[in-house]
Motif scaffolding. Structure first.
Motif, PDB file in Angstrom:
ATOM      1  N   TYR A 174       0.852  -1.187   0.000  1.00  0.00           N
ATOM      2  CA  TYR A 174       0.000   0.000   0.000  1.00  0.00           C
ATOM      3  C   TYR A 174       0.885   1.233   0.000  1.00  0.00           C
ATOM      4  O   TYR A 174       1.860   1.253   0.732  1.00  0.00           O
ATOM      5  N   LEU A 220       9.990  -4.066   2.295  1.00  0.00           N
ATOM      6  CA  LEU A 220       9.097  -3.309   3.176  1.00  0.00           C
ATOM      7  C   LEU A 220       9.831  -2.374   4.137  1.00  0.00           C
ATOM      8  O   LEU A 220       9.184  -1.646   4.889  1.00  0.00           O
ATOM      9  N   PRO A 231       9.233   1.733   2.566  1.00  0.00           N
ATOM     10  CA  PRO A 231       8.203   2.701   2.965  1.00  0.00           C
ATOM     11  C   PRO A 231       8.501   3.376   4.306  1.00  0.00           C
ATOM     12  O   PRO A 231       8.271   4.580   4.454  1.00  0.00           O
ATOM     13  N   ALA A 242      11.241   5.878   3.666  1.00  0.00           N
ATOM     14  CA  ALA A 242      10.712   6.980   2.853  1.00  0.00           C
ATOM     15  C   ALA A 242       9.862   7.919   3.705  1.00  0.00           C
ATOM     16  O   ALA A 242       9.936   9.142   3.554  1.00  0.00           O
ATOM     17  N   GLU A 243       9.063   7.361   4.627  1.00  0.00           N
ATOM     18  CA  GLU A 243       8.249   8.211   5.503  1.00  0.00           C
ATOM     19  C   GLU A 243       9.127   9.026   6.431  1.00  0.00           C
ATOM     20  O   GLU A 243       8.842  10.196   6.684  1.00  0.00           O
ATOM     21  N   TYR A 278       6.208   7.420  -1.856  1.00  0.00           N
ATOM     22  CA  TYR A 278       6.498   6.088  -2.391  1.00  0.00           C
ATOM     23  C   TYR A 278       5.207   5.466  -2.882  1.00  0.00           C
ATOM     24  O   TYR A 278       4.116   5.840  -2.445  1.00  0.00           O
ATOM     25  N   PHE A 303       3.542   1.605  -4.881  1.00  0.00           N
ATOM     26  CA  PHE A 303       3.717   0.260  -5.416  1.00  0.00           C
ATOM     27  C   PHE A 303       3.084   0.184  -6.796  1.00  0.00           C
ATOM     28  O   PHE A 303       2.023   0.768  -7.026  1.00  0.00           O
ATOM     29  N   SER A 321      14.382   4.148  -7.497  1.00  0.00           N
ATOM     30  CA  SER A 321      14.102   5.506  -7.042  1.00  0.00           C
ATOM     31  C   SER A 321      14.559   6.488  -8.103  1.00  0.00           C
ATOM     32  O   SER A 321      15.597   6.291  -8.737  1.00  0.00           O
ATOM     33  N   LEU A 350      -1.565   8.457  -0.750  1.00  0.00           N
ATOM     34  CA  LEU A 350      -1.205   8.219   0.646  1.00  0.00           C
ATOM     35  C   LEU A 350      -2.213   8.827   1.621  1.00  0.00           C
ATOM     36  O   LEU A 350      -2.235   8.476   2.784  1.00  0.00           O
TER      37      LEU A 350
END
Length: 128
Positions: A11, A67, A70, A73-74, A80, A82, A103, A127
């Motif tokens: 997600y 995983l 994410p 990245a946050e 980000y 998928f 990236s 998001l």
């Protein structure tokens, strides 16, 4: 690949139209040398603060191998997303192999600045 077959941990997942525009921009970024392919390279760009956004493949097996992206990245406030297929992501990156993550990096004075910003806004809307 059907929507049901995608891991729910993947997600936010781009719809077909957004995935297409992401892949087109990735292809352009590859031509401008503004693309890093692979989970390790994507991690490096996030740590160095040069990532504009990160794209990951939802059909990576096992999904847990990417995983950490994410979360990172946050932390770095980098959008980000998928996409459904790692095979399509690999083709967009300009290689024959499947790519699980990539990236797009920043570059001052690049022709891609406007398309990158438009795509970042579209990804950030997912998001919310």
């Amino acid at each position: 690949m059907s929507q049901e077959a995608v891991n729910p941990k993947a997600y936010p997942l781009a719809d077909a139209q957004l995935a297409q525009s992401i892949q087109e921009l990735i292809n352009q970024a590859a031509n401008y040398k503004q693309l890093k392919k692979g989970a390790n390279e994507a991690t490096k760009t996030l740590n160095r603060g040069i990532a504009e956004f990160v794209v990951m493949a939802a059909d990576a097996e096992p999904l847990e191998i990417l995983l950490h992206l994410p979360l990172l990245a946050e932390d770095k406030n980098v959008p980000y997303v998928f996409v459904p297929s790692m095979q399509a992501l690999g083709r967009a990156c300009g290689v024959t192999r499947p790519v699980i993550a990539c990236s797009v990096t920043s570059n001052e004075g690049s022709n891609l600045k406007d398309p990158i910003n438009k795509l970042k806004i579209a990804i950030e809307k997912l998001l919310i």
